[in-house]
Design a protein around this motif. Structure first.
Motif, PDB file in Angstrom:
ATOM      1  N   GLN A 125       3.430 -66.607 100.309  1.00 38.02           N
ATOM      2  CA  GLN A 125       2.826 -65.441 100.345  1.00 38.02           C
ATOM      3  C   GLN A 125       3.233 -64.203 101.116  1.00 38.02           C
ATOM      4  O   GLN A 125       2.225 -63.498 101.504  1.00 38.02           O
ATOM      5  CB  GLN A 125       1.401 -65.417  99.830  1.00 38.02           C
ATOM      6  N   LEU A 126       4.161 -64.266 101.891  1.00 36.89           N
ATOM      7  CA  LEU A 126       4.635 -63.290 102.841  1.00 36.89           C
ATOM      8  C   LEU A 126       5.134 -62.106 102.170  1.00 36.89           C
ATOM      9  O   LEU A 126       5.647 -61.901 100.924  1.00 36.89           O
ATOM     10  CB  LEU A 126       5.463 -63.932 103.884  1.00 36.89           C
ATOM     11  N   ASN A 127       5.237 -60.929 103.123  1.00 31.57           N
ATOM     12  CA  ASN A 127       5.598 -59.820 102.590  1.00 31.57           C
ATOM     13  C   ASN A 127       7.180 -59.407 102.792  1.00 31.57           C
ATOM     14  O   ASN A 127       7.779 -58.549 102.160  1.00 31.57           O
ATOM     15  CB  ASN A 127       4.863 -58.534 103.114  1.00 31.57           C
ATOM     16  N   LYS A 128       7.561 -60.101 103.949  1.00 30.37           N
ATOM     17  CA  LYS A 128       9.109 -59.649 104.485  1.00 30.37           C
ATOM     18  C   LYS A 128       9.508 -61.039 105.149  1.00 30.37           C
ATOM     19  O   LYS A 128       8.802 -61.942 105.747  1.00 30.37           O
ATOM     20  CB  LYS A 128       8.914 -58.498 105.605  1.00 30.37           C
ATOM     21  N   VAL A 129      11.004 -61.068 105.089  1.00 33.97           N
ATOM     22  CA  VAL A 129      11.547 -62.140 105.940  1.00 33.97           C
ATOM     23  C   VAL A 129      12.909 -61.284 106.777  1.00 33.97           C
ATOM     24  O   VAL A 129      13.571 -60.427 106.182  1.00 33.97           O
ATOM     25  CB  VAL A 129      12.228 -63.084 104.716  1.00 33.97           C
ATOM     26  N   GLU A 130      13.109 -61.795 107.949  1.00 32.84           N
ATOM     27  CA  GLU A 130      13.940 -61.199 108.482  1.00 32.84           C
ATOM     28  C   GLU A 130      14.890 -62.529 109.063  1.00 32.84           C
ATOM     29  O   GLU A 130      14.456 -63.407 109.379  1.00 32.84           O
ATOM     30  CB  GLU A 130      13.265 -60.399 109.885  1.00 32.84           C
ATOM     31  N   ILE A 131      16.222 -61.830 109.384  1.00 39.81           N
ATOM     32  CA  ILE A 131      17.356 -62.463 109.921  1.00 39.81           C
ATOM     33  C   ILE A 131      17.830 -61.705 110.880  1.00 39.81           C
ATOM     34  O   ILE A 131      18.083 -60.728 110.757  1.00 39.81           O
ATOM     35  CB  ILE A 131      18.017 -62.888 109.051  1.00 39.81           C
ATOM     36  N   ARG A 132      17.888 -62.307 112.124  1.00 37.02           N
ATOM     37  CA  ARG A 132      18.728 -61.649 113.231  1.00 37.02           C
ATOM     38  C   ARG A 132      20.006 -62.317 113.732  1.00 37.02           C
ATOM     39  O   ARG A 132      20.163 -63.548 113.603  1.00 37.02           O
ATOM     40  CB  ARG A 132      17.979 -61.402 114.658  1.00 37.02           C
ATOM     41  N   ALA A 133      21.073 -61.689 114.027  1.00 31.33           N
ATOM     42  CA  ALA A 133      22.370 -62.303 114.312  1.00 31.33           C
ATOM     43  C   ALA A 133      23.022 -61.543 115.377  1.00 31.33           C
ATOM     44  O   ALA A 133      22.709 -60.415 115.366  1.00 31.33           O
ATOM     45  CB  ALA A 133      23.233 -62.457 113.066  1.00 31.33           C
ATOM     46  N   ALA A 134      23.928 -61.965 116.248  1.00 29.54           N
ATOM     47  CA  ALA A 134      24.777 -61.280 117.041  1.00 29.54           C
ATOM     48  C   ALA A 134      25.702 -60.352 116.375  1.00 29.54           C
ATOM     49  O   ALA A 134      26.056 -60.636 115.207  1.00 29.54           O
ATOM     50  CB  ALA A 134      25.305 -62.011 117.867  1.00 29.54           C
ATOM     51  N   VAL A 135      25.584 -59.197 116.577  1.00 30.26           N
ATOM     52  CA  VAL A 135      26.542 -58.121 115.944  1.00 30.26           C
ATOM     53  C   VAL A 135      28.024 -58.756 115.585  1.00 30.26           C
ATOM     54  O   VAL A 135      28.525 -58.417 114.395  1.00 30.26           O
ATOM     55  CB  VAL A 135      26.662 -56.872 116.658  1.00 30.26           C
ATOM     56  N   ASP A 136      28.618 -59.182 116.627  1.00 32.67           N
ATOM     57  CA  ASP A 136      30.049 -59.837 116.371  1.00 32.67           C
ATOM     58  C   ASP A 136      30.176 -61.104 115.702  1.00 32.67           C
ATOM     59  O   ASP A 136      31.281 -61.667 115.394  1.00 32.67           O
ATOM     60  CB  ASP A 136      30.629 -59.791 117.639  1.00 32.67           C
TER      61      ASP A 136
END
Length: 180
Positions: A125-136
């Motif tokens: 029941q979360l509101n947001k999911v984030e994924i981070r990655a190196a730009v390249d």
């Protein structure tokens, strides 16, 4: 124990100490490949290092602030994915993942990230999911892009990887965007 079946060939299982040998073997066999984008590879030189990682994952799960799982593809462990952290007060899950080099290009990680996103919204029941990655890191970035995540911004010098800083791109998706 957390087990989440994704499809007939793919599932996630809460990582545990019985997975240490295989996860370490995957790391060993993919060392050069993983090292390009993951800063922990050089510090993982023996099975005990993988066991220490797994113990920290189990503590995070017990404390209800993370969930890390092995990826089972045709009943074989092929990588690790999950929520590196869960921010309950803001209802955000932060997905992280890696896959052994021999298992790239099969759509595994896209299906895993989709399943983790579904689970975050429907079960947690979360509101947001984030994924981070190196730009390249185009392979990693293609996953949230394929799934319709929104590129929200960049973090300059977001991570130190051995001899250089890399910038990060942040992707996010909200529950109401995902449902559509």
């Amino acid at each position: 124990m957390f087990v989440h079946k994704i499809d007939e060939h793919l599932s996630l299982k809460l990582i545990d100490l019985r997975d240490a040998e295989r996860v370490f073997e995957l790391t060993e066999n993919s060392r050069d490949y993983l090292k390009e984008w993951l800063p922990w590879v050089d510090n993982t030189v023996k099975v005990e290092d993988t066991k220490a990682f797994i113990q920290s994952c189990l503590k995070g799960f017990a404390d209800n602030n993370s969930l890390n799982a092995v990826i089972l593809y045709k009943d074989e462990t092929v990588g690790v994915a999950g929520y590196n952290s869960i921010d309950w007060s803001n209802k955000i899950a932060y997905i992280g993942y890696w896959l052994g080099a021999d298992y790239q290009g099969k759509g595994i990680m896209t299906r895993v990230a989709k399943a983790l996103t579904d689970y975050a919204f429907t079960e947690l029941q979360l509101n947001k999911v984030e994924i981070r990655a190196a730009v390249d890191n185009q392979k990693s970035r293609s996953i949230p892009e394929r799934l319709g995540f929104v590129e929200e911004g960049h973090i300059r010098s977001g991570e130190w990887i051995y001899v250089r800083y890399v910038d990060h791109v942040i992707y996010g998706i909200l529950v109401d965007e995902w449902v559509k």
